[in-house]
Design a protein around this motif. Structure first.
Motif, PDB file in Angstrom:
ATOM      1  N   SER A 263      -5.338  -8.325  -2.320  1.00  0.00           N
ATOM      2  CA  SER A 263      -5.589  -7.801  -0.973  1.00  0.00           C
ATOM      3  C   SER A 263      -6.832  -8.390  -0.328  1.00  0.00           C
ATOM      4  O   SER A 263      -7.803  -7.681  -0.022  1.00  0.00           O
TER       5      SER A 263
ATOM      6  N   PRO B 201      -7.863 -11.966   2.419  1.00  0.00           N
ATOM      7  CA  PRO B 201      -7.211 -12.947   3.296  1.00  0.00           C
ATOM      8  C   PRO B 201      -6.869 -14.232   2.553  1.00  0.00           C
ATOM      9  O   PRO B 201      -7.760 -14.926   2.077  1.00  0.00           O
TER      10      PRO B 201
ATOM     11  N   THR C 212     -13.434 -10.488   0.976  1.00  0.00           N
ATOM     12  CA  THR C 212     -13.913  -9.404   1.841  1.00  0.00           C
ATOM     13  C   THR C 212     -14.276  -8.241   0.910  1.00  0.00           C
ATOM     14  O   THR C 212     -14.170  -8.368  -0.314  1.00  0.00           O
ATOM     15  N   LYS C 213     -14.675  -7.123   1.480  1.00  0.00           N
ATOM     16  CA  LYS C 213     -14.960  -5.880   0.745  1.00  0.00           C
ATOM     17  C   LYS C 213     -16.010  -6.089  -0.359  1.00  0.00           C
ATOM     18  O   LYS C 213     -15.920  -5.504  -1.436  1.00  0.00           O
TER      19      LYS C 213
ATOM     20  N   ASN D 139      -0.096  -9.315   0.009  1.00  0.00           N
ATOM     21  CA  ASN D 139      -1.209  -8.500   0.484  1.00  0.00           C
ATOM     22  C   ASN D 139      -0.817  -7.016   0.327  1.00  0.00           C
ATOM     23  O   ASN D 139       0.369  -6.700   0.311  1.00  0.00           O
ATOM     24  N   ASP D 140      -1.803  -6.123   0.244  1.00  0.00           N
ATOM     25  CA  ASP D 140      -1.458  -4.696   0.074  1.00  0.00           C
ATOM     26  C   ASP D 140      -0.712  -4.108   1.283  1.00  0.00           C
ATOM     27  O   ASP D 140       0.132  -3.223   1.131  1.00  0.00           O
ATOM     28  N   THR D 141      -1.012  -4.619   2.489  1.00  0.00           N
ATOM     29  CA  THR D 141      -0.280  -4.128   3.665  1.00  0.00           C
ATOM     30  C   THR D 141       1.202  -4.493   3.532  1.00  0.00           C
ATOM     31  O   THR D 141       2.080  -3.694   3.851  1.00  0.00           O
TER      32      THR D 141
ATOM     33  N   ILE E 180      -3.048  -0.462   5.912  1.00  0.00           N
ATOM     34  CA  ILE E 180      -3.960   0.207   4.987  1.00  0.00           C
ATOM     35  C   ILE E 180      -5.121   0.774   5.784  1.00  0.00           C
ATOM     36  O   ILE E 180      -5.776   0.059   6.544  1.00  0.00           O
TER      37      ILE E 180
ATOM     38  N   GLY F   9     -10.817  -0.712   2.985  1.00  0.00           N
ATOM     39  CA  GLY F   9     -10.671  -1.757   3.995  1.00  0.00           C
ATOM     40  C   GLY F   9      -9.609  -1.343   4.996  1.00  0.00           C
ATOM     41  O   GLY F   9      -8.972  -0.289   4.851  1.00  0.00           O
ATOM     42  N   HIS F  10      -9.428  -2.169   6.022  1.00  0.00           N
ATOM     43  CA  HIS F  10      -8.378  -1.882   6.997  1.00  0.00           C
ATOM     44  C   HIS F  10      -7.656  -3.170   7.387  1.00  0.00           C
ATOM     45  O   HIS F  10      -8.293  -4.196   7.645  1.00  0.00           O
ATOM     46  N   ASN F  11      -6.335  -3.078   7.431  1.00  0.00           N
ATOM     47  CA  ASN F  11      -5.537  -4.247   7.794  1.00  0.00           C
ATOM     48  C   ASN F  11      -4.104  -3.781   8.069  1.00  0.00           C
ATOM     49  O   ASN F  11      -3.688  -2.719   7.617  1.00  0.00           O
TER      50      ASN F  11
ATOM     51  N   GLU G 111      -4.457  -9.651   9.002  1.00  0.00           N
ATOM     52  CA  GLU G 111      -5.897  -9.529   8.701  1.00  0.00           C
ATOM     53  C   GLU G 111      -6.602  -8.937   9.929  1.00  0.00           C
ATOM     54  O   GLU G 111      -7.603  -9.462  10.425  1.00  0.00           O
TER      55      GLU G 111
ATOM     56  N   GLN H  33     -15.090  -9.352  10.149  1.00  0.00           N
ATOM     57  CA  GLN H  33     -14.469  -8.049   9.885  1.00  0.00           C
ATOM     58  C   GLN H  33     -15.036  -6.960  10.808  1.00  0.00           C
ATOM     59  O   GLN H  33     -15.370  -5.869  10.356  1.00  0.00           O
TER      60      GLN H  33
ATOM     61  N   GLU I  16     -12.893  -3.760  10.898  1.00  0.00           N
ATOM     62  CA  GLU I  16     -13.005  -3.072   9.599  1.00  0.00           C
ATOM     63  C   GLU I  16     -14.337  -2.326   9.491  1.00  0.00           C
ATOM     64  O   GLU I  16     -14.413  -1.237   8.915  1.00  0.00           O
TER      65      GLU I  16
HETATM   66  C1  GLC Z   1      -9.519  -6.222   3.744  1.00  0.00           C
HETATM   67  C2  GLC Z   1      -8.745  -7.454   3.273  1.00  0.00           C
HETATM   68  C3  GLC Z   1      -7.259  -7.325   3.574  1.00  0.00           C
HETATM   69  C4  GLC Z   1      -6.733  -6.010   3.007  1.00  0.00           C
HETATM   70  C5  GLC Z   1      -7.557  -4.838   3.525  1.00  0.00           C
HETATM   71  C6  GLC Z   1      -7.111  -3.504   2.930  1.00  0.00           C
HETATM   72  O1  GLC Z   1      -9.466  -6.148   5.127  1.00  0.00           O
HETATM   73  O2  GLC Z   1      -9.278  -8.614   3.902  1.00  0.00           O
HETATM   74  O3  GLC Z   1      -6.544  -8.414   3.025  1.00  0.00           O
HETATM   75  O4  GLC Z   1      -5.398  -5.856   3.361  1.00  0.00           O
HETATM   76  O5  GLC Z   1      -8.928  -5.036   3.192  1.00  0.00           O
HETATM   77  O6  GLC Z   1      -7.243  -3.467   1.552  1.00  0.00           O
END
Ligand code: GLC
Length: 439
Positions: A134, A136, A151-152, A187-189, A208, A212-214, A234, A260, A263
Protein backbone atom coordinates in the motif's frame (compact mmCIF):
# COMPACT_ATOMS: atom_id res chain seq x y z
CA UNK A 1 -12.66 31.30 24.02
CA UNK A 2 -16.02 30.89 22.31
CA UNK A 3 -14.81 33.40 19.74
CA UNK A 4 -11.60 31.50 19.08
CA UNK A 5 -13.55 28.29 18.46
CA UNK A 6 -15.95 30.16 16.19
CA UNK A 7 -13.04 31.50 14.14
CA UNK A 8 -11.45 28.08 13.98
CA UNK A 9 -14.68 26.58 12.70
CA UNK A 10 -14.99 29.32 10.05
CA UNK A 11 -11.45 28.55 8.84
CA UNK A 12 -11.93 24.78 8.74
CA UNK A 13 -15.51 23.80 8.02
CA UNK A 14 -16.47 24.12 4.35
CA UNK A 15 -19.69 25.43 2.87
CA UNK A 16 -21.33 23.30 0.17
CA UNK A 17 -20.15 25.46 -2.77
CA UNK A 18 -16.56 25.05 -1.54
CA UNK A 19 -16.99 21.27 -1.38
CA UNK A 20 -18.27 21.31 -4.95
CA UNK A 21 -15.36 23.48 -6.06
CA UNK A 22 -12.91 20.96 -4.61
CA UNK A 23 -14.84 18.13 -6.29
CA UNK A 24 -14.52 19.95 -9.64
CA UNK A 25 -10.85 20.52 -9.23
CA UNK A 26 -10.38 16.88 -8.18
CA UNK A 27 -12.20 15.74 -11.31
CA UNK A 28 -9.92 17.94 -13.42
CA UNK A 29 -6.83 16.50 -11.69
CA UNK A 30 -8.13 12.99 -12.52
CA UNK A 31 -8.54 13.87 -16.21
CA UNK A 32 -5.09 15.50 -16.33
CA UNK A 33 -3.47 12.51 -14.61
CA UNK A 34 -5.13 10.09 -17.04
CA UNK A 35 -4.00 12.18 -20.00
CA UNK A 36 -0.41 12.11 -18.73
CA UNK A 37 -0.45 15.84 -17.97
CA UNK A 38 1.01 17.44 -14.83
CA UNK A 39 -1.29 16.46 -11.94
CA UNK A 40 -1.12 15.79 -8.21
CA UNK A 41 -3.00 12.53 -8.92
CA UNK A 42 -0.74 9.74 -10.18
CA UNK A 43 -3.64 7.66 -11.60
CA UNK A 44 -1.69 4.38 -11.46
CA UNK A 45 -2.90 1.36 -13.48
CA UNK A 46 -3.56 -1.88 -11.58
CA UNK A 47 -3.99 -4.18 -14.61
CA UNK A 48 -7.07 -5.55 -12.87
CA UNK A 49 -10.76 -5.12 -13.29
CA UNK A 50 -13.77 -6.32 -11.28
CA UNK A 51 -13.69 -9.99 -10.25
CA UNK A 52 -16.47 -12.22 -11.56
CA UNK A 53 -17.38 -13.58 -8.12
CA UNK A 54 -16.71 -17.16 -9.20
CA UNK A 55 -12.97 -17.11 -8.44
CA UNK A 56 -12.30 -20.14 -6.25
CA UNK A 57 -9.61 -21.83 -4.15
CA UNK A 58 -7.26 -21.25 -1.24
CA UNK A 59 -4.82 -18.39 -1.59
CA UNK A 60 -2.14 -16.80 0.50
CA UNK A 61 -2.28 -13.04 1.00
CA UNK A 62 0.35 -10.74 2.46
CA UNK A 63 -0.89 -7.31 3.50
CA UNK A 64 1.86 -4.72 3.95
CA UNK A 65 0.78 -1.12 4.34
CA UNK A 66 2.48 0.25 7.44
CA UNK A 67 4.58 -0.85 10.37
CA UNK A 68 2.65 -4.14 10.70
CA UNK A 69 2.28 -6.94 8.20
CA UNK A 70 -0.49 -9.53 8.02
CA UNK A 71 -0.25 -12.94 6.41
CA UNK A 72 -3.59 -14.62 5.66
CA UNK A 73 -4.87 -17.76 4.03
CA UNK A 74 -8.17 -17.09 2.36
CA UNK A 75 -10.64 -19.50 0.85
CA UNK A 76 -12.65 -18.07 -2.03
CA UNK A 77 -15.81 -20.11 -2.31
CA UNK A 78 -16.64 -19.16 -5.89
CA UNK A 79 -20.10 -17.79 -5.21
CA UNK A 80 -19.23 -14.32 -3.96
CA UNK A 81 -18.38 -15.70 -0.51
CA UNK A 82 -15.00 -16.08 1.19
CA UNK A 83 -13.54 -17.19 4.48
CA UNK A 84 -10.28 -16.31 6.17
CA UNK A 85 -8.83 -19.66 7.25
CA UNK A 86 -5.95 -18.29 9.28
CA UNK A 87 -3.97 -15.14 9.82
CA UNK A 88 -1.03 -13.70 11.64
CA UNK A 89 -0.11 -10.10 12.23
CA UNK A 90 3.34 -8.98 13.26
CA UNK A 91 5.27 -5.72 13.66
CA UNK A 92 8.16 -5.04 11.29
CA UNK A 93 10.45 -4.84 14.25
CA UNK A 94 12.52 -7.70 15.54
CA UNK A 95 14.08 -7.27 18.99
CA UNK A 96 16.26 -4.19 18.40
CA UNK A 97 15.95 -4.11 14.63
CA UNK A 98 13.46 -1.89 12.85
CA UNK A 99 12.87 -3.08 9.28
CA UNK A 100 11.19 0.20 8.30
CA UNK A 101 14.11 2.47 9.27
CA UNK A 102 16.61 3.81 6.68
CA UNK A 103 19.26 1.45 8.11
CA UNK A 104 17.30 -1.63 6.98
CA UNK A 105 17.42 -2.81 3.36
CA UNK A 106 14.53 -4.03 1.22
CA UNK A 107 16.08 -7.46 1.11
CA UNK A 108 16.19 -7.66 4.92
CA UNK A 109 12.61 -6.45 5.15
CA UNK A 110 11.24 -9.00 2.67
CA UNK A 111 13.40 -11.83 4.11
CA UNK A 112 11.77 -11.14 7.46
CA UNK A 113 8.32 -11.24 5.81
CA UNK A 114 9.29 -14.46 3.97
CA UNK A 115 10.18 -16.12 7.30
CA UNK A 116 6.72 -15.24 8.64
CA UNK A 117 5.10 -16.61 5.48
CA UNK A 118 7.02 -19.87 5.98
CA UNK A 119 5.53 -20.34 9.42
CA UNK A 120 2.00 -20.36 7.89
CA UNK A 121 2.59 -23.09 5.28
CA UNK A 122 1.47 -26.72 5.38
CA UNK A 123 3.91 -29.15 3.79
CA UNK A 124 3.30 -30.39 0.25
CA UNK A 125 0.87 -27.67 -0.73
CA UNK A 126 1.31 -24.98 -3.39
CA UNK A 127 0.22 -21.48 -2.46
CA UNK A 128 -0.50 -18.83 -5.10
CA UNK A 129 0.23 -15.50 -3.39
CA UNK A 130 -1.27 -12.03 -3.63
CA UNK A 131 0.70 -9.16 -2.10
CA UNK A 132 -1.00 -5.99 -0.94
CA UNK A 133 1.64 -3.28 -1.02
CA UNK A 134 0.00 0.00 0.00
CA UNK A 135 2.43 2.57 -1.27
CA UNK A 136 2.51 4.49 -4.56
CA UNK A 137 3.88 2.02 -7.09
CA UNK A 138 4.13 2.10 -10.86
CA UNK A 139 2.81 -1.21 -12.19
CA UNK A 140 3.82 -2.60 -15.57
CA UNK A 141 1.74 -5.72 -15.08
CA UNK A 142 -0.43 -7.27 -12.42
CA UNK A 143 2.63 -8.88 -10.78
CA UNK A 144 5.13 -6.05 -11.18
CA UNK A 145 5.21 -2.89 -9.07
CA UNK A 146 8.02 -0.38 -8.82
CA UNK A 147 7.85 1.66 -5.63
CA UNK A 148 7.79 5.36 -6.58
CA UNK A 149 8.17 6.73 -3.08
CA UNK A 150 7.56 5.54 0.46
CA UNK A 151 4.70 7.23 2.31
CA UNK A 152 3.43 6.91 5.92
CA UNK A 153 6.93 7.45 7.35
CA UNK A 154 8.40 4.12 6.10
CA UNK A 155 12.05 4.59 5.10
CA UNK A 156 13.60 1.19 4.33
CA UNK A 157 16.46 1.67 1.85
CA UNK A 158 16.86 0.04 -1.57
CA UNK A 159 13.14 -0.26 -2.33
CA UNK A 160 12.27 3.07 -3.98
CA UNK A 161 12.75 2.69 -7.73
CA UNK A 162 12.80 -1.13 -7.48
CA UNK A 163 10.34 -3.85 -8.41
CA UNK A 164 8.88 -5.04 -5.12
CA UNK A 165 7.87 -8.43 -6.50
CA UNK A 166 11.50 -9.10 -7.50
CA UNK A 167 12.66 -8.31 -3.96
CA UNK A 168 9.96 -10.62 -2.57
CA UNK A 169 10.80 -13.42 -5.03
CA UNK A 170 14.51 -13.22 -4.17
CA UNK A 171 13.71 -13.41 -0.46
CA UNK A 172 11.53 -16.51 -1.05
CA UNK A 173 14.33 -18.19 -3.04
CA UNK A 174 16.92 -17.35 -0.38
CA UNK A 175 14.72 -18.90 2.30
CA UNK A 176 14.17 -21.92 0.07
CA UNK A 177 10.40 -21.39 -0.01
CA UNK A 178 9.32 -23.11 -3.22
CA UNK A 179 5.64 -23.64 -2.33
CA UNK A 180 4.72 -19.96 -2.67
CA UNK A 181 4.11 -18.56 -6.14
CA UNK A 182 3.64 -14.75 -6.29
CA UNK A 183 0.85 -13.88 -8.72
CA UNK A 184 -0.31 -10.33 -8.10
CA UNK A 185 0.57 -7.08 -6.36
CA UNK A 186 -2.14 -4.60 -5.45
CA UNK A 187 -2.75 -1.41 -3.50
CA UNK A 188 -4.99 -1.66 -0.40
CA UNK A 189 -7.67 0.52 -2.03
CA UNK A 190 -7.74 -1.95 -4.93
CA UNK A 191 -8.03 -4.84 -2.46
CA UNK A 192 -10.95 -3.14 -0.78
CA UNK A 193 -12.73 -2.63 -4.10
CA UNK A 194 -12.01 -6.22 -5.27
CA UNK A 195 -13.41 -7.62 -2.03
CA UNK A 196 -16.57 -5.51 -2.13
CA UNK A 197 -17.21 -6.21 -5.82
CA UNK A 198 -16.60 -9.96 -5.34
CA UNK A 199 -19.85 -9.83 -3.36
CA UNK A 200 -21.67 -6.87 -4.92
CA UNK A 201 -21.19 -5.84 -8.54
CA UNK A 202 -22.35 -2.26 -7.89
CA UNK A 203 -19.08 -1.53 -6.02
CA UNK A 204 -16.98 0.67 -8.26
CA UNK A 205 -14.96 2.83 -5.86
CA UNK A 206 -12.58 1.55 -3.16
CA UNK A 207 -11.10 3.75 -0.47
CA UNK A 208 -9.03 3.68 2.68
CA UNK A 209 -9.76 6.13 5.49
CA UNK A 210 -7.23 4.94 8.05
CA UNK A 211 -3.67 5.88 8.97
CA UNK A 212 -3.32 6.90 5.32
CA UNK A 213 -5.93 7.96 2.80
CA UNK A 214 -6.35 6.96 -0.82
CA UNK A 215 -9.04 5.97 -3.33
CA UNK A 216 -9.27 3.82 -6.46
CA UNK A 217 -12.10 3.37 -8.95
CA UNK A 218 -12.95 1.53 -12.13
CA UNK A 219 -11.96 3.68 -15.08
CA UNK A 220 -14.26 2.73 -17.96
CA UNK A 221 -11.55 3.43 -20.57
CA UNK A 222 -8.07 3.07 -19.11
CA UNK A 223 -5.34 4.86 -21.06
CA UNK A 224 -3.16 1.79 -21.67
CA UNK A 225 -5.79 -0.69 -22.81
CA UNK A 226 -8.89 1.35 -23.63
CA UNK A 227 -10.72 -1.23 -21.46
CA UNK A 228 -12.15 -0.96 -17.93
CA UNK A 229 -9.37 -1.05 -15.34
CA UNK A 230 -9.05 -0.24 -11.64
CA UNK A 231 -6.96 2.91 -11.25
CA UNK A 232 -5.15 3.70 -8.00
CA UNK A 233 -5.36 7.48 -7.85
CA UNK A 234 -2.98 8.00 -4.87
CA UNK A 235 -5.48 10.69 -3.95
CA UNK A 236 -3.73 11.37 -0.63
CA UNK A 237 -1.40 13.49 -2.75
CA UNK A 238 -4.19 15.75 -4.08
CA UNK A 239 -3.11 19.32 -3.36
CA UNK A 240 -5.59 21.92 -4.60
CA UNK A 241 -6.98 22.50 -1.12
CA UNK A 242 -7.82 25.42 1.19
CA UNK A 243 -5.03 25.30 3.76
CA UNK A 244 -5.08 26.78 7.25
CA UNK A 245 -1.97 27.98 9.10
CA UNK A 246 -2.08 24.72 11.05
CA UNK A 247 -1.93 22.64 7.85
CA UNK A 248 1.02 24.68 6.64
CA UNK A 249 2.85 24.21 9.93
CA UNK A 250 2.16 20.46 10.01
CA UNK A 251 3.38 20.06 6.44
CA UNK A 252 6.56 22.07 7.05
CA UNK A 253 7.47 19.94 10.06
CA UNK A 254 6.65 16.64 8.32
CA UNK A 255 9.12 14.24 6.71
CA UNK A 256 8.10 15.11 3.14
CA UNK A 257 6.91 18.74 2.95
CA UNK A 258 4.70 19.52 -0.03
CA UNK A 259 3.66 15.91 -0.53
CA UNK A 260 0.52 14.01 0.48
CA UNK A 261 -1.31 17.28 1.23
CA UNK A 262 -4.80 15.76 1.35
CA UNK A 263 -3.58 12.82 3.46
CA UNK A 264 -2.12 15.34 5.95
CA UNK A 265 -5.63 16.81 6.41
CA UNK A 266 -7.63 13.57 6.60
CA UNK A 267 -5.30 10.68 7.52
CA UNK A 268 -5.28 9.04 10.95
CA UNK A 269 -1.51 9.58 11.05
CA UNK A 270 -2.05 13.37 11.10
CA UNK A 271 -5.48 14.05 12.63
CA UNK A 272 -4.16 13.97 16.21
CA UNK A 273 -1.24 16.19 15.28
CA UNK A 274 -3.59 18.81 13.81
CA UNK A 275 -5.63 18.79 17.02
CA UNK A 276 -2.41 19.12 19.03
CA UNK A 277 -1.17 22.09 16.97
CA UNK A 278 -4.47 23.92 17.44
CA UNK A 279 -4.58 23.28 21.20
CA UNK A 280 -0.95 24.32 21.53
CA UNK A 281 -1.79 27.59 19.79
CA UNK A 282 -4.77 28.14 22.11
CA UNK A 283 -2.55 27.50 25.15
CA UNK A 284 0.10 29.90 23.82
CA UNK A 285 -2.63 32.53 23.41
CA UNK A 286 -3.59 31.91 27.05
CA UNK A 287 -7.04 30.70 26.08
CA UNK A 288 -6.66 27.29 27.76
CA UNK A 289 -5.02 25.72 30.83
CA UNK A 290 -3.69 29.08 32.00
CA UNK A 291 -1.62 27.80 34.89
CA UNK A 292 0.18 25.03 33.04
CA UNK A 293 2.07 24.03 29.92
CA UNK A 294 0.95 20.40 29.44
CA UNK A 295 3.74 18.39 27.81
CA UNK A 296 1.42 16.35 25.58
CA UNK A 297 0.41 19.46 23.61
CA UNK A 298 4.04 20.46 23.10
CA UNK A 299 5.28 17.05 21.92
CA UNK A 300 4.82 16.41 18.16
CA UNK A 301 2.64 13.41 17.29
CA UNK A 302 1.84 12.64 20.94
CA UNK A 303 -1.89 13.19 20.39
CA UNK A 304 -3.05 10.17 18.36
CA UNK A 305 -6.18 9.58 16.33
CA UNK A 306 -7.30 7.20 19.10
CA UNK A 307 -7.18 10.18 21.49
CA UNK A 308 -9.31 12.23 19.09
CA UNK A 309 -11.79 9.32 18.98
CA UNK A 310 -11.91 9.25 22.77
CA UNK A 311 -12.63 13.00 22.96
CA UNK A 312 -15.47 12.66 20.46
CA UNK A 313 -16.95 9.58 22.09
CA UNK A 314 -17.56 11.40 25.36
CA UNK A 315 -21.15 12.63 25.35
CA UNK A 316 -21.54 12.88 29.12
CA UNK A 317 -22.78 16.32 30.33
CA UNK A 318 -19.59 17.11 32.27
CA UNK A 319 -17.27 15.39 29.75
CA UNK A 320 -15.79 13.10 32.38
CA UNK A 321 -13.81 10.94 29.94
CA UNK A 322 -12.19 14.08 28.50
CA UNK A 323 -11.39 15.09 32.08
CA UNK A 324 -9.87 11.69 32.81
CA UNK A 325 -7.86 11.81 29.57
CA UNK A 326 -6.50 15.25 30.51
CA UNK A 327 -5.51 13.88 33.92
CA UNK A 328 -3.78 10.72 32.71
CA UNK A 329 -2.27 11.85 29.43
CA UNK A 330 -1.91 15.58 29.99
CA UNK A 331 -1.25 15.61 33.75
CA UNK A 332 -3.83 18.37 34.03
CA UNK A 333 -6.08 18.05 37.01
CA UNK A 334 -8.97 20.37 37.64
CA UNK A 335 -9.71 21.35 34.06
CA UNK A 336 -12.68 23.64 33.57
CA UNK A 337 -15.76 22.36 31.76
CA UNK A 338 -15.31 25.14 29.14
CA UNK A 339 -11.80 23.87 28.46
CA UNK A 340 -13.05 20.33 27.98
CA UNK A 341 -15.80 21.55 25.66
CA UNK A 342 -13.20 23.48 23.65
CA UNK A 343 -11.00 20.39 23.33
CA UNK A 344 -13.93 18.35 22.09
CA UNK A 345 -15.03 21.09 19.68
CA UNK A 346 -11.53 21.27 18.18
CA UNK A 347 -11.55 17.49 17.63
CA UNK A 348 -14.98 17.71 16.04
CA UNK A 349 -13.99 20.59 13.70
CA UNK A 350 -10.91 18.70 12.45
CA UNK A 351 -12.97 15.56 11.80
CA UNK A 352 -15.84 17.39 10.06
CA UNK A 353 -13.40 18.98 7.62
CA UNK A 354 -11.73 15.59 6.99
CA UNK A 355 -15.12 14.08 6.15
CA UNK A 356 -15.99 17.00 3.85
CA UNK A 357 -12.71 16.73 1.94
CA UNK A 358 -13.08 12.97 1.50
CA UNK A 359 -16.68 13.48 0.31
CA UNK A 360 -15.48 16.11 -2.19
CA UNK A 361 -13.04 13.61 -3.73
CA UNK A 362 -15.69 10.86 -3.95
CA UNK A 363 -17.97 13.40 -5.65
CA UNK A 364 -15.22 14.19 -8.15
CA UNK A 365 -14.88 10.48 -8.99
CA UNK A 366 -18.63 10.01 -9.47
CA UNK A 367 -18.83 13.12 -11.67
CA UNK A 368 -16.01 11.63 -13.76
CA UNK A 369 -17.44 8.14 -14.24
CA UNK A 370 -21.16 8.91 -14.34
CA UNK A 371 -21.92 12.62 -14.80
CA UNK A 372 -25.65 12.00 -15.36
CA UNK A 373 -25.85 9.71 -12.33
CA UNK A 374 -27.50 6.96 -14.32
CA UNK A 375 -26.17 4.01 -12.26
CA UNK A 376 -25.89 2.84 -8.69
CA UNK A 377 -22.48 3.36 -7.09
CA UNK A 378 -21.11 1.65 -4.00
CA UNK A 379 -18.06 3.16 -2.35
CA UNK A 380 -16.28 0.39 -0.41
CA UNK A 381 -14.29 1.85 2.49
CA UNK A 382 -11.93 0.33 5.01
CA UNK A 383 -9.71 1.84 7.69
CA UNK A 384 -9.72 2.78 11.34
CA UNK A 385 -11.07 6.28 10.83
CA UNK A 386 -14.10 5.14 8.86
CA UNK A 387 -14.72 2.21 11.17
CA UNK A 388 -13.95 3.68 14.58
CA UNK A 389 -13.91 7.49 14.61
CA UNK A 390 -17.24 8.53 16.21
CA UNK A 391 -19.48 10.21 13.63
CA UNK A 392 -17.10 9.79 10.67
CA UNK A 393 -19.07 7.22 8.64
CA UNK A 394 -22.40 8.84 9.40
CA UNK A 395 -21.26 12.38 8.53
CA UNK A 396 -19.73 11.10 5.32
CA UNK A 397 -22.99 9.58 4.18
CA UNK A 398 -24.94 12.73 5.18
CA UNK A 399 -22.48 14.97 3.31
CA UNK A 400 -22.81 12.87 0.15
CA UNK A 401 -26.61 12.86 0.48
CA UNK A 402 -26.61 16.66 0.70
CA UNK A 403 -24.39 16.96 -2.36
CA UNK A 404 -26.39 14.55 -4.51
CA UNK A 405 -29.76 15.64 -3.09
CA UNK A 406 -32.62 13.96 -5.00
CA UNK A 407 -30.34 11.30 -6.46
CA UNK A 408 -28.57 10.29 -3.28
CA UNK A 409 -30.21 6.82 -3.25
CA UNK A 410 -27.82 5.85 -6.04
CA UNK A 411 -24.76 6.28 -3.82
CA UNK A 412 -23.93 3.96 -0.95
CA UNK A 413 -20.89 3.96 1.33
CA UNK A 414 -20.06 0.62 2.87
CA UNK A 415 -17.52 -0.70 5.37
CA UNK A 416 -15.44 -3.45 3.77
CA UNK A 417 -13.47 -4.84 6.65
CA UNK A 418 -10.12 -6.51 5.93
CA UNK A 419 -10.71 -5.93 2.23
CA UNK A 420 -7.08 -5.06 1.64
CA UNK A 421 -5.88 -8.57 2.57
CA UNK A 422 -8.76 -10.58 1.11
CA UNK A 423 -8.49 -8.51 -2.09
CA UNK A 424 -4.92 -9.76 -2.62
CA UNK A 425 -6.27 -13.33 -2.63
CA UNK A 426 -8.96 -12.33 -5.14
CA UNK A 427 -6.34 -10.61 -7.34
CA UNK A 428 -4.14 -13.72 -7.24
CA UNK A 429 -7.15 -15.90 -8.08
CA UNK A 430 -8.22 -13.72 -10.98
CA UNK A 431 -4.86 -14.17 -12.71
CA UNK A 432 -4.13 -17.69 -11.50
CA UNK A 433 -4.53 -20.28 -14.24
CA UNK A 434 -4.64 -23.18 -11.77
CA UNK A 435 -7.54 -21.77 -9.78
CA UNK A 436 -5.51 -22.04 -6.56
CA UNK A 437 -5.23 -25.16 -4.47
CA UNK A 438 -8.44 -27.06 -3.73
CA UNK A 439 -10.06 -25.86 -0.50
C1 GLC B 1 -0.87 6.10 1.49
C2 GLC B 1 -0.28 5.28 0.34
C3 GLC B 1 -1.38 4.64 -0.50
C4 GLC B 1 -2.32 3.85 0.40
C5 GLC B 1 -2.86 4.73 1.52
C6 GLC B 1 -3.76 3.97 2.49
O1 GLC B 1 -1.57 7.18 0.98
O2 GLC B 1 0.53 6.13 -0.46
O3 GLC B 1 -0.82 3.80 -1.48
O4 GLC B 1 -3.37 3.34 -0.36
O5 GLC B 1 -1.77 5.28 2.26
O6 GLC B 1 -3.09 2.93 3.12
Amino acid sequence: MVNAVRMLRAGFVLAEPQILEIADSFQKAMADGLAGKQSSLKMLPSYLTKPTGIEKGVYLAVDFGGTNVRVLTVELKGSGAYQTLGWQSFPLQDRDYNFTSPKATGHELFSFIAEKIKSMLSPGRIYPLGLTFSFPSRQTGVDRAILIKWTKEIQTSGVEGHDVSEILKRALVDKNITQVIPKAIINDTVGTLLTASYIDQSADIGSICGTGHNTCYIEPKAPITGQPMIINMESGNFDNLPLTDYDIKLDRQSQAPGEQRLEKMVGGQYIGELVRLIIQDFIDKKLLFKESRPEIFYSPYHVKSEDVALLLADTSPDLKDVDQWLKTKGHISGSLIEERITLRSVASIVIIRAVQLVAATYTGVIMHIDPGLTKRHTIAIDGSLYELMPGFANKLSITLNNIFKGKHQSITTKLTKDGSGVGAAIAAASVDQTGGTPG
